[in-house]
Design a protein around this motif. Sequence first.
Motif, mmCIF file in Angstrom:
data_model
loop_
_atom_site.group_PDB
_atom_site.id
_atom_site.type_symbol
_atom_site.label_atom_id
_atom_site.label_comp_id
_atom_site.label_asym_id
_atom_site.label_seq_id
_atom_site.Cartn_x
_atom_site.Cartn_y
_atom_site.Cartn_z
ATOM 1 N N UNK A 5 75.798 -15.438 99.928
ATOM 2 C CA UNK A 5 75.412 -14.337 100.956
ATOM 3 C C UNK A 5 75.580 -14.124 102.573
ATOM 4 N N UNK A 6 74.727 -15.667 102.448
ATOM 5 C CA UNK A 6 74.609 -16.244 104.037
ATOM 6 C C UNK A 6 76.498 -17.026 104.221
ATOM 7 N N UNK A 7 77.360 -16.795 103.007
ATOM 8 C CA UNK A 7 78.427 -17.064 103.596
ATOM 9 C C UNK A 7 79.482 -15.988 104.148
ATOM 10 N N UNK A 8 79.433 -15.225 103.460
ATOM 11 C CA UNK A 8 79.780 -13.117 103.653
ATOM 12 C C UNK A 8 79.254 -13.102 105.076
ATOM 13 N N UNK A 9 77.804 -13.128 105.337
ATOM 14 C CA UNK A 9 77.088 -12.364 106.593
ATOM 15 C C UNK A 9 77.570 -13.480 107.625
ATOM 16 N N UNK A 10 78.132 -14.759 107.414
ATOM 17 C CA UNK A 10 78.604 -15.985 108.474
ATOM 18 C C UNK A 10 80.519 -15.223 108.965
ATOM 19 N N UNK A 11 80.947 -14.862 108.104
ATOM 20 C CA UNK A 11 81.993 -15.039 108.325
ATOM 21 C C UNK A 11 81.805 -12.752 109.454
ATOM 22 N N UNK A 12 81.162 -12.629 108.612
ATOM 23 C CA UNK A 12 81.279 -10.714 108.843
ATOM 24 C C UNK A 12 80.640 -10.950 110.259
ATOM 25 N N UNK A 27 85.810 -7.389 113.883
ATOM 26 C CA UNK A 27 87.214 -7.248 113.738
ATOM 27 C C UNK A 27 86.757 -6.828 112.321
ATOM 28 N N UNK A 28 87.343 -5.317 111.956
ATOM 29 C CA UNK A 28 87.521 -5.226 110.259
ATOM 30 C C UNK A 28 87.036 -5.827 109.901
ATOM 31 N N UNK A 29 86.123 -5.265 107.804
ATOM 32 C CA UNK A 29 85.496 -6.322 107.377
ATOM 33 C C UNK A 29 86.722 -7.026 106.604
ATOM 34 N N UNK A 30 87.872 -5.690 106.266
ATOM 35 C CA UNK A 30 89.329 -6.590 105.791
ATOM 36 C C UNK A 30 89.666 -7.641 106.244
ATOM 37 N N UNK A 31 89.797 -7.892 107.540
ATOM 38 C CA UNK A 31 90.164 -8.831 108.772
ATOM 39 C C UNK A 31 89.233 -10.477 108.447
ATOM 40 N N UNK A 32 87.916 -10.350 109.228
ATOM 41 C CA UNK A 32 86.513 -11.003 109.307
ATOM 42 C C UNK A 32 86.717 -11.659 108.015
ATOM 43 N N UNK A 33 86.534 -11.051 106.271
ATOM 44 C CA UNK A 33 86.696 -11.462 104.703
ATOM 45 C C UNK A 33 87.369 -12.249 104.538
ATOM 46 N N UNK A 34 89.006 -11.923 105.289
ATOM 47 C CA UNK A 34 90.056 -12.460 104.232
ATOM 48 C C UNK A 34 90.446 -13.515 103.411
ATOM 49 N N UNK A 35 89.160 -14.405 103.784
ATOM 50 C CA UNK A 35 89.189 -15.847 103.771
ATOM 51 C C UNK A 35 88.220 -15.818 102.512
ATOM 52 N N UNK A 36 87.475 -15.017 101.759
ATOM 53 C CA UNK A 36 86.690 -15.027 100.914
ATOM 54 C C UNK A 36 87.168 -14.936 99.900
ATOM 55 N N UNK A 37 88.170 -14.186 99.745
ATOM 56 C CA UNK A 37 89.220 -13.990 98.350
ATOM 57 C C UNK A 37 90.666 -12.784 98.743
ATOM 58 N N UNK A 65 87.292 -0.712 106.418
ATOM 59 C CA UNK A 65 87.712 -0.940 108.032
ATOM 60 C C UNK A 65 86.576 -0.676 108.309
ATOM 61 N N UNK A 66 85.571 -1.458 107.377
ATOM 62 C CA UNK A 66 84.152 -1.369 108.324
ATOM 63 C C UNK A 66 84.214 -2.076 109.010
ATOM 64 N N UNK A 67 83.239 -2.690 110.213
ATOM 65 C CA UNK A 67 82.716 -3.600 110.904
ATOM 66 C C UNK A 67 81.103 -4.074 110.466
ATOM 67 N N UNK A 68 81.019 -5.023 110.200
ATOM 68 C CA UNK A 68 79.666 -6.050 109.661
ATOM 69 C C UNK A 68 78.617 -4.878 110.128
#
Length: 279
Positions: free
Chosen positions: A221-228, A234-244, A259-262
Amino acid sequence: MGTIDGLPPLREVIEAHDLVAKKQLGQNFLLDLNLTAKIARCAGDLTGYDVLEVGPGPGGLTRGLLAEGARHVVAVEKDARALPALAEIAAAYPGRLTVLHGDALELDLTAHLKPPVKVVANLPYNVGTELLIRWLSPPAWPPFWQSLTLMFQKEVAERIVAKPRTDHYGRLALLAQWRAEARIVMSLPPEAFTPAPKVHSAVVHLTRLEEPRYPADGRVLARITAMAFNQRRKMLRSSLKGLAPDVEDRLLAVGIPPTARAEEIGLEAFCALARNIAG
């Protein structure tokens, strides 16, 4: 109010011990014992509780906590100049005040506390957020404390209680609200302090939950929210692209538009995504 316990007013204590507040220690002293007693009461019934206080300074809040019936107060003070003033309080309340000289970030404070424990503090501005994050992120949950009643700069307090789609919403709000009920219980203007800071202050009361509000691995959870939130525009599909590699599919699987933002996403959805990523 001049005194609540037969001890001198705080202005006299500061003059007697030459306790000029030091900016480098994040010090801003509350000298009105009415206010310090009110902050102590914001923590609820203190009888039967050990209370941890960080940064007592001349001891205004310390006196409020003891007068309000705390079983035992453990006060951690980095500034050696304050120790004689705190020793006078300890003498007035035999056996109920332990003063630790050192840095709260480095000491093992739980060794000096017996449950149940409440934390009540006018935190030094320069370490307040770091201490809060540590108290909300122990190796095992529930933590050693039952509640936290803490003074912060008002902007930090608003970040702790913020809701989605507001300016202050971010990682601190998610962490605090994942594991605790958080609310602002008191606000103070700059002129309440000596010296007066440039910002308003607020007291936040956090009551721990016995388990996190929604299941999730804290590290994921900490990793996801840090990236977001590090790329919150940025849209989440961009900010979280390094997750998977299939992060868009994972977002859709838990009901989050790619397309949502954090700042648009609530705690429950972030926890659902953390479970998806971990699994």
